[in-house]
Motif scaffolding. Structure first.
Motif, PDB file in Angstrom:
ATOM      1  N   ALA A 124      -8.987 -83.840  76.228  1.00 49.34           N
ATOM      2  CA  ALA A 124     -10.494 -82.686  75.779  1.00 49.34           C
ATOM      3  C   ALA A 124     -10.559 -82.799  76.939  1.00 49.34           C
ATOM      4  CB  ALA A 124     -10.739 -82.811  74.133  1.00 49.34           C
ATOM      5  N   ASN A 125     -11.324 -81.729  77.816  1.00 49.74           N
ATOM      6  CA  ASN A 125     -11.787 -81.800  78.761  1.00 49.74           C
ATOM      7  C   ASN A 125     -12.522 -80.992  78.814  1.00 49.74           C
ATOM      8  OD1 ASN A 125     -13.174 -82.019  81.497  1.00 49.74           O
ATOM      9  ND2 ASN A 125     -11.141 -81.517  82.549  1.00 49.74           N
ATOM     10  N   ILE A 126     -13.001 -80.504  79.731  1.00 50.62           N
ATOM     11  CA  ILE A 126     -14.556 -79.210  80.233  1.00 50.62           C
ATOM     12  C   ILE A 126     -14.099 -78.480  81.746  1.00 50.62           C
ATOM     13  CG2 ILE A 126     -16.682 -78.596  80.354  1.00 50.62           C
ATOM     14  CD1 ILE A 126     -17.278 -80.593  77.831  1.00 50.62           C
ATOM     15  N   LYS A 127     -13.792 -77.182  81.766  1.00 55.23           N
ATOM     16  CA  LYS A 127     -13.566 -76.369  82.517  1.00 55.23           C
ATOM     17  C   LYS A 127     -14.109 -74.985  83.020  1.00 55.23           C
ATOM     18  CE  LYS A 127      -8.978 -78.462  83.624  1.00 55.23           C
ATOM     19  NZ  LYS A 127      -7.482 -77.987  83.592  1.00 55.23           N
ATOM     20  N   ALA A 128     -15.094 -74.923  84.288  1.00 54.31           N
ATOM     21  CA  ALA A 128     -15.951 -74.154  83.578  1.00 54.31           C
ATOM     22  C   ALA A 128     -17.002 -74.075  82.784  1.00 54.31           C
ATOM     23  CB  ALA A 128     -15.169 -72.611  84.144  1.00 54.31           C
ATOM     24  N   LYS A 129     -17.314 -75.046  81.903  1.00 56.50           N
ATOM     25  CA  LYS A 129     -18.649 -74.923  81.037  1.00 56.50           C
ATOM     26  C   LYS A 129     -17.604 -74.699  79.854  1.00 56.50           C
ATOM     27  CE  LYS A 129     -22.754 -76.065  83.951  1.00 56.50           C
ATOM     28  NZ  LYS A 129     -23.669 -75.102  83.836  1.00 56.50           N
ATOM     29  N   ASN A 130     -16.469 -74.934  79.587  1.00 57.63           N
ATOM     30  CA  ASN A 130     -15.579 -74.194  78.340  1.00 57.63           C
ATOM     31  C   ASN A 130     -14.529 -75.103  77.711  1.00 57.63           C
ATOM     32  OD1 ASN A 130     -16.885 -72.103  77.618  1.00 57.63           O
ATOM     33  ND2 ASN A 130     -15.226 -71.203  79.337  1.00 57.63           N
ATOM     34  N   ILE A 146      -6.487 -75.215  72.619  1.00 57.26           N
ATOM     35  CA  ILE A 146      -8.006 -74.637  71.815  1.00 57.26           C
ATOM     36  C   ILE A 146      -8.811 -74.162  73.230  1.00 57.26           C
ATOM     37  CG2 ILE A 146      -9.509 -75.380  70.451  1.00 57.26           C
ATOM     38  CD1 ILE A 146      -8.209 -76.919  68.593  1.00 57.26           C
ATOM     39  N   GLN A 147      -9.045 -73.218  73.171  1.00 58.04           N
ATOM     40  CA  GLN A 147     -10.608 -72.788  74.443  1.00 58.04           C
ATOM     41  C   GLN A 147     -11.955 -72.302  73.436  1.00 58.04           C
ATOM     42  OE1 GLN A 147      -9.441 -72.788  77.457  1.00 58.04           O
ATOM     43  NE2 GLN A 147      -7.982 -74.155  76.666  1.00 58.04           N
ATOM     44  N   LEU A 148     -12.578 -73.178  74.003  1.00 62.44           N
ATOM     45  CA  LEU A 148     -13.756 -72.850  73.248  1.00 62.44           C
ATOM     46  C   LEU A 148     -14.874 -72.967  73.713  1.00 62.44           C
ATOM     47  CD1 LEU A 148     -13.618 -74.904  70.005  1.00 62.44           C
ATOM     48  CD2 LEU A 148     -13.655 -72.514  70.220  1.00 62.44           C
ATOM     49  N   ALA A 149     -16.224 -72.222  73.834  1.00 65.70           N
ATOM     50  CA  ALA A 149     -17.062 -72.090  74.627  1.00 65.70           C
ATOM     51  C   ALA A 149     -18.198 -73.764  74.364  1.00 65.70           C
ATOM     52  CB  ALA A 149     -18.354 -70.555  74.709  1.00 65.70           C
ATOM     53  N   GLU A 160     -19.699 -83.514  81.175  1.00 64.55           N
ATOM     54  CA  GLU A 160     -18.619 -84.420  81.714  1.00 64.55           C
ATOM     55  C   GLU A 160     -18.132 -85.153  80.404  1.00 64.55           C
ATOM     56  OE1 GLU A 160     -18.914 -88.553  83.453  1.00 64.55           O
ATOM     57  OE2 GLU A 160     -20.493 -88.869  82.977  1.00 64.55           O
ATOM     58  N   VAL A 161     -16.800 -85.303  80.113  1.00 62.02           N
ATOM     59  CA  VAL A 161     -16.542 -85.710  78.347  1.00 62.02           C
ATOM     60  C   VAL A 161     -16.814 -87.414  78.653  1.00 62.02           C
ATOM     61  CG1 VAL A 161     -14.462 -85.929  77.202  1.00 62.02           C
ATOM     62  CG2 VAL A 161     -14.968 -83.635  77.841  1.00 62.02           C
ATOM     63  N   LYS A 172     -13.367 -84.660  67.190  1.00 58.80           N
ATOM     64  CA  LYS A 172     -15.018 -84.721  67.714  1.00 58.80           C
ATOM     65  C   LYS A 172     -15.034 -85.432  69.226  1.00 58.80           C
ATOM     66  CE  LYS A 172     -19.317 -86.675  66.449  1.00 58.80           C
ATOM     67  NZ  LYS A 172     -20.174 -87.459  64.947  1.00 58.80           N
ATOM     68  N   VAL A 173     -15.475 -84.643  69.911  1.00 57.29           N
ATOM     69  CA  VAL A 173     -15.261 -84.853  71.607  1.00 57.29           C
ATOM     70  C   VAL A 173     -17.364 -85.189  71.774  1.00 57.29           C
ATOM     71  CG1 VAL A 173     -15.671 -83.740  73.966  1.00 57.29           C
ATOM     72  CG2 VAL A 173     -14.479 -82.963  72.627  1.00 57.29           C
ATOM     73  N   ILE A 174     -17.671 -86.358  72.366  1.00 59.43           N
ATOM     74  CA  ILE A 174     -19.004 -86.873  73.439  1.00 59.43           C
ATOM     75  C   ILE A 174     -18.809 -86.731  74.543  1.00 59.43           C
ATOM     76  CG2 ILE A 174     -20.343 -88.865  73.549  1.00 59.43           C
ATOM     77  CD1 ILE A 174     -18.920 -90.122  70.244  1.00 59.43           C
ATOM     78  N   THR A 175     -19.979 -85.640  74.731  1.00 62.19           N
ATOM     79  CA  THR A 175     -20.654 -85.833  76.659  1.00 62.19           C
ATOM     80  C   THR A 175     -21.753 -86.542  76.454  1.00 62.19           C
ATOM     81  OG1 THR A 175     -21.494 -83.122  76.245  1.00 62.19           O
ATOM     82  CG2 THR A 175     -18.744 -83.307  75.806  1.00 62.19           C
ATOM     83  N   ARG A 176     -21.223 -85.664  77.902  1.00 64.63           N
ATOM     84  CA  ARG A 176     -22.859 -86.053  78.557  1.00 64.63           C
ATOM     85  C   ARG A 176     -23.392 -84.635  79.373  1.00 64.63           C
ATOM     86  NH1 ARG A 176     -24.102 -91.287  82.704  1.00 64.63           N
ATOM     87  NH2 ARG A 176     -21.581 -90.693  83.209  1.00 64.63           N
ATOM     88  N   GLY A 177     -24.736 -84.102  79.067  1.00 65.77           N
ATOM     89  CA  GLY A 177     -24.774 -83.233  80.198  1.00 65.77           C
ATOM     90  C   GLY A 177     -26.488 -83.105  81.141  1.00 65.77           C
ATOM     91  N   PHE A 178     -25.886 -83.289  82.581  1.00 62.05           N
ATOM     92  CA  PHE A 178     -27.063 -83.485  82.911  1.00 62.05           C
ATOM     93  C   PHE A 178     -28.211 -81.995  82.807  1.00 62.05           C
ATOM     94  CE2 PHE A 178     -23.457 -86.646  83.837  1.00 62.05           C
ATOM     95  CZ  PHE A 178     -24.421 -87.504  84.511  1.00 62.05           C
TER      96      PHE A 178
END
Length: 397
Positions: A124-130, A146-149, A160-161, A172-178
């Motif tokens: 699970a990663n985030i690309k272009a905030k998806n 799976i592609q989700l916004a 970042e994941v 469950k994906v835990i992220t840190r958003g700046f």
């Protein structure tokens, strides 16, 4: 001619790097290095299912070694491509690459982005905030994407994941958003794998923006773990810059001041956050060596001649008995001991001029499980400028 100087420079550097590689490889094959385990006490099984990675240097000759209790492998004898891949890939992901080469192709090799159990490998990663999610079924070898916004992605300048878990059929994906205006948030996103849709979006914790300063959320868990975890341990720190006016402008005065320093533990399954009451002297040592095993937090701290380990029981909500281990006497020219907390045990390897001691102890009780020495044997006798040290330990997969 000047227009081609960059290309010529790159070619020269490339030739030098490849030439150095083959010279080193050629020299490395001339001297075999073998590391043997000599048991002094305890159970030899403690070193049977562990891989040690170390560096061995004789003068200007360097060897990277992979060591088990059965054999020593000179990693310098690998191809240039294998060495480059080894240098930039953590051990836990090397196994995934070897076992699931097709699935791993094209992915960012960061352990935070992966989860593995007996049935699945999840990325699970985030690309272009998806969300960019792929799930491998180990039995069928089938891969689902799976592609989700990402919700509220507009308020963050970067996301970042930090961790990926699978709990009862949910990812469950835990992220840190700046945040664009400052500060950062710890968020938990729950995705139903069967329905392939986002079912929960929860803010776990927030570190607010600080005027004339900054805030940070620091994850303390083992970042190289890709297995199931029940808890996340992290710190929140806020710093303020002291500013003073001078000649019509503001300048910084001294080091930033730490105004908030909190320790949190997050129950991933129950989505519960708890602030821990941590004594100052323990909080200062909370860092890379700290670990969670089952429901206990272990926080090692080292002094000149001994190692202390504080432990906190998350479920009971209290601090336990502090363990203390003596360390071998350390000369000024000897490196600090290598310490690793792993699977409820603490590994202490101390390199000296004469020998290399290894101690494995139970973290709960402090009881010694294995005491021994690592003996380095080399076919080139009479060599004095020899240095050997361990830099990583991992369990056999």
């Amino acid at each position: 001619m000047k227009r081609y100087w960059k290309i010529i420079s790159v070619c020269i550097v490339t030739v030098m790097v490849i030439g150095t590689f083959y010279i080193q490889s050629s020299l490395a094959t001339k001297g075999n290095v073998n590391v043997e385990f000599e048991k002094l006490s305890g159970n030899e099984d403690e070193v049977k299912n562990v891989i040690f990675y170390g560096d061995y240097t004789v003068g200007n000759l360097f060897r990277a070694l992979q060591i088990t209790n059965k054999e020593t492998t000179n990693l310098n004898n690998q191809s240039l491509f294998q060495q480059l891949k080894r240098n930039y890939t953590v051990p836990v992901l090397k196994t995934l690459i070897e076992q699931h080469r097709t699935f791993m192709r094209g992915k960012e090799l960061t352990p935070n982005y992966f989860y593995e159990n007996g049935n699945l490998v999840v990325y699970a990663n985030i690309k272009a905030k998806n969300f960019d999610i792929e799930i491998l079924n180990k039995k069928s070898e089938e891969t689902n994407s799976i592609q989700l916004a990402v919700p509220k992605k507009g308020i963050y300048s970067w996301i970042e994941v930090l961790d990926v878990q699978v709990i009862e059929g949910n990812l469950k994906v835990i992220t840190r958003g700046f945040r664009s205006e400052g500060g950062n948030d710890l968020n938990g996103y729950t995705i139903n794998l069967d329905e392939q849709k986002l079912v929960k979006d929860e803010m776990i914790h927030t570190a607010p923006a600080v005027e004339n300063g900054w805030s940070d959320i620091i994850l303390v868990n083992d970042l190289n773990s890709i297995g199931s975890e029940k808890y996340l341990l992290f710190k929140t720190e806020n710093y303020e810059d002291k500013q003073v006016p001078t000649e019509g402008e503001m300048i910084l005065d001294g080091a930033p001041k730490l105004v908030v320093n909190e320790v949190m533990v997050y129950d991933i399954e129950k989505n519960q956050l708890k602030k821990l009451v941590v004594p100052d002297e323990i909080r200062e040592t909370l860092g890379d060596l700290s670990a969670i095993f089952h429901s206990t937090i272990f926080i090692p701290s080292q002094t000149a001649d001994h190692l202390e380990v504080n432990q906190y029981d998350i479920e009971k909500g209290k601090w336990g008995k502090k363990l203390s281990f003596n360390l071998p006497y350390n000369q000024e020219d000897e490196g600090a001991p290598y310490i690793k907390v792993m699977s409820g045990k603490i590994y202490i390897i101390h390199s000296t001029k004469n020998d290399h001691t290894i101690s494995i102890r139970d973290l709960k009780t402090g009881v010694s499980l294995y005491e021994g020495k690592l003996k380095v044997n080399n076919t080139r006798e009479g060599q004095k400028d020899i240095r050997f040290h361990i830099n990583e330990i991992e369990p056999v997969q």
